[in-house]
Design an enzyme around this catalytic site. Structure first.
Site, PDB file in Angstrom:
ATOM      1  N   CYS A  50      44.400  50.543  -2.233  1.00  0.00           N
ATOM      2  CA  CYS A  50      45.466  51.556  -2.269  1.00  0.00           C
ATOM      3  C   CYS A  50      46.708  50.977  -2.949  1.00  0.00           C
ATOM      4  O   CYS A  50      46.687  50.697  -4.138  1.00  0.00           O
ATOM      5  CB  CYS A  50      45.743  52.092  -0.860  1.00  0.00           C
ATOM      6  SG  CYS A  50      46.666  53.656  -0.867  1.00  0.00           S
TER       7      CYS A  50
ATOM      8  N   HIS B 214      40.945  54.005   1.072  1.00  0.00           N
ATOM      9  CA  HIS B 214      40.984  53.008   2.152  1.00  0.00           C
ATOM     10  C   HIS B 214      39.580  52.808   2.721  1.00  0.00           C
ATOM     11  O   HIS B 214      39.223  53.388   3.744  1.00  0.00           O
ATOM     12  CB  HIS B 214      41.941  53.462   3.258  1.00  0.00           C
ATOM     13  CG  HIS B 214      43.379  53.205   2.957  1.00  0.00           C
ATOM     14  ND1 HIS B 214      44.011  52.039   3.323  1.00  0.00           N
ATOM     15  CD2 HIS B 214      44.298  53.955   2.291  1.00  0.00           C
ATOM     16  CE1 HIS B 214      45.272  52.076   2.907  1.00  0.00           C
ATOM     17  NE2 HIS B 214      45.467  53.229   2.281  1.00  0.00           N
TER      18      HIS B 214
ATOM     19  N   GLU C 264      38.346  50.378   4.342  1.00  0.00           N
ATOM     20  CA  GLU C 264      38.343  49.744   5.664  1.00  0.00           C
ATOM     21  C   GLU C 264      38.351  50.771   6.790  1.00  0.00           C
ATOM     22  O   GLU C 264      37.870  50.505   7.897  1.00  0.00           O
ATOM     23  CB  GLU C 264      39.535  48.788   5.801  1.00  0.00           C
ATOM     24  CG  GLU C 264      40.901  49.415   6.043  1.00  0.00           C
ATOM     25  CD  GLU C 264      41.538  50.068   4.809  1.00  0.00           C
ATOM     26  OE1 GLU C 264      42.650  50.621   4.947  1.00  0.00           O
ATOM     27  OE2 GLU C 264      40.932  50.012   3.715  1.00  0.00           O
TER      28      GLU C 264
END
Length: 245
Positions: free
Chosen positions: A113, A217, A219
């Site tokens: 990001c 994102h 994660e």
């Protein structure tokens, strides 16, 4: 030995609820868990003197830049426009110096990001200060208040890169950004875009493509789509290959 992955911290300037209004460095737990799950040893790298980044680079095998504030336009030759969001010059300068220090080695770096945007600016690229300044129709790229652990739009991968290998021609991702890559930095190639042509993935043109980044994102999406872990796995594998040479 597991490769040591340094994850650059963000900083609360006024963490009133936890640290009694004192500054505090932090990394979201998602990133620490992702690196650990794919065989790396995660370390939190604090925002200190930007001139010390070369000393940090010597201590670690791979590097991860995370999300957060926008990147200051002063660092790519522009002044702030009215719709630009929060920035942090302290963080920008440290991370840009870190990228330049890593570039003098053969070590890998992943940007997520904001981290991809920092990577781009460090390599002389430019950003849209806010996607509202793109002169074309677009989809929603800041999905809040929708749950950010769920996807919100498609990303379309280019042929012959690791994102195509992991996800195929398209993948659903989450989206939590206001800024985006406008012109790519030196030696960076775009490897994924959204349907409205926003840059969603880049990598460097060296043999190993050791600098790479994604705009979403991953994660946060591991429970929804475990393939996102392979993005972090690539960082750890590249770092491990350098430690075993």
């Amino acid at each position: 030995m597991k490769p040591k992955i340094a994850i650059v911290a963000n900083q609360y300037e006024f963490a009133e609820n936890v640290f009694h209004n004192h500054p505090a460095s932090y990394v979201p737990q998602f990133f620490l868990d992702a690196i650990a799950k794919v065989g790396g040893l995660p370390f939190i790298l604090p925002l200190t003197n930007p001139e010390e980044t070369a000393d940090y680079v010597a201590q670690f095998d791979g590097f991860l830049l995370t999300g957060g504030q926008g990147v200051s336009p002063f660092l790519y030759g522009e002044e702030p426009l009215p719709k630009m969001g929060q920035t942090s010059l302290k963080r920008d300068r440290f991370e840009i110096n870190l990228v330049k220090s890593v570039a003098k080695t053969d070590k890998p770096l992943l940007g997520v990001c904001r981290g991809m945007q920092v990577l781009n600016v460090a390599l002389n690229g430019k950003l849209y200060q806010n996607l509202i300044y793109r002169d074309r129709p677009q989809i929603k790229h800041m999905q809040i208040p929708t749950d950010d652990s769920q996807p919100s739009h498609y990303v379309y991968t280019q042929p012959d890169n690791f994102l195509r290998d992991i996800f195929g021609e398209k993948v659903l991702v989450n989206s939590l950004h206001q800024q985006a890559v406008k012109t790519t930095g030196d030696d960076l190639t775009v490897i994924a875009r959204s349907s409205d042509d926003v840059v969603e993935g880049v990598w460097s043109q060296d043999k190993d493509h050791r600098f790479f980044g994604v705009q979403w994102h991953p994660e946060m999406l591991v429970d929804y789509d475990a393939r996102n872990l392979q993005i972090f796995e690539r960082l750890v594998k590249l770092a491990k290959a350098k430690t075993s040479v």
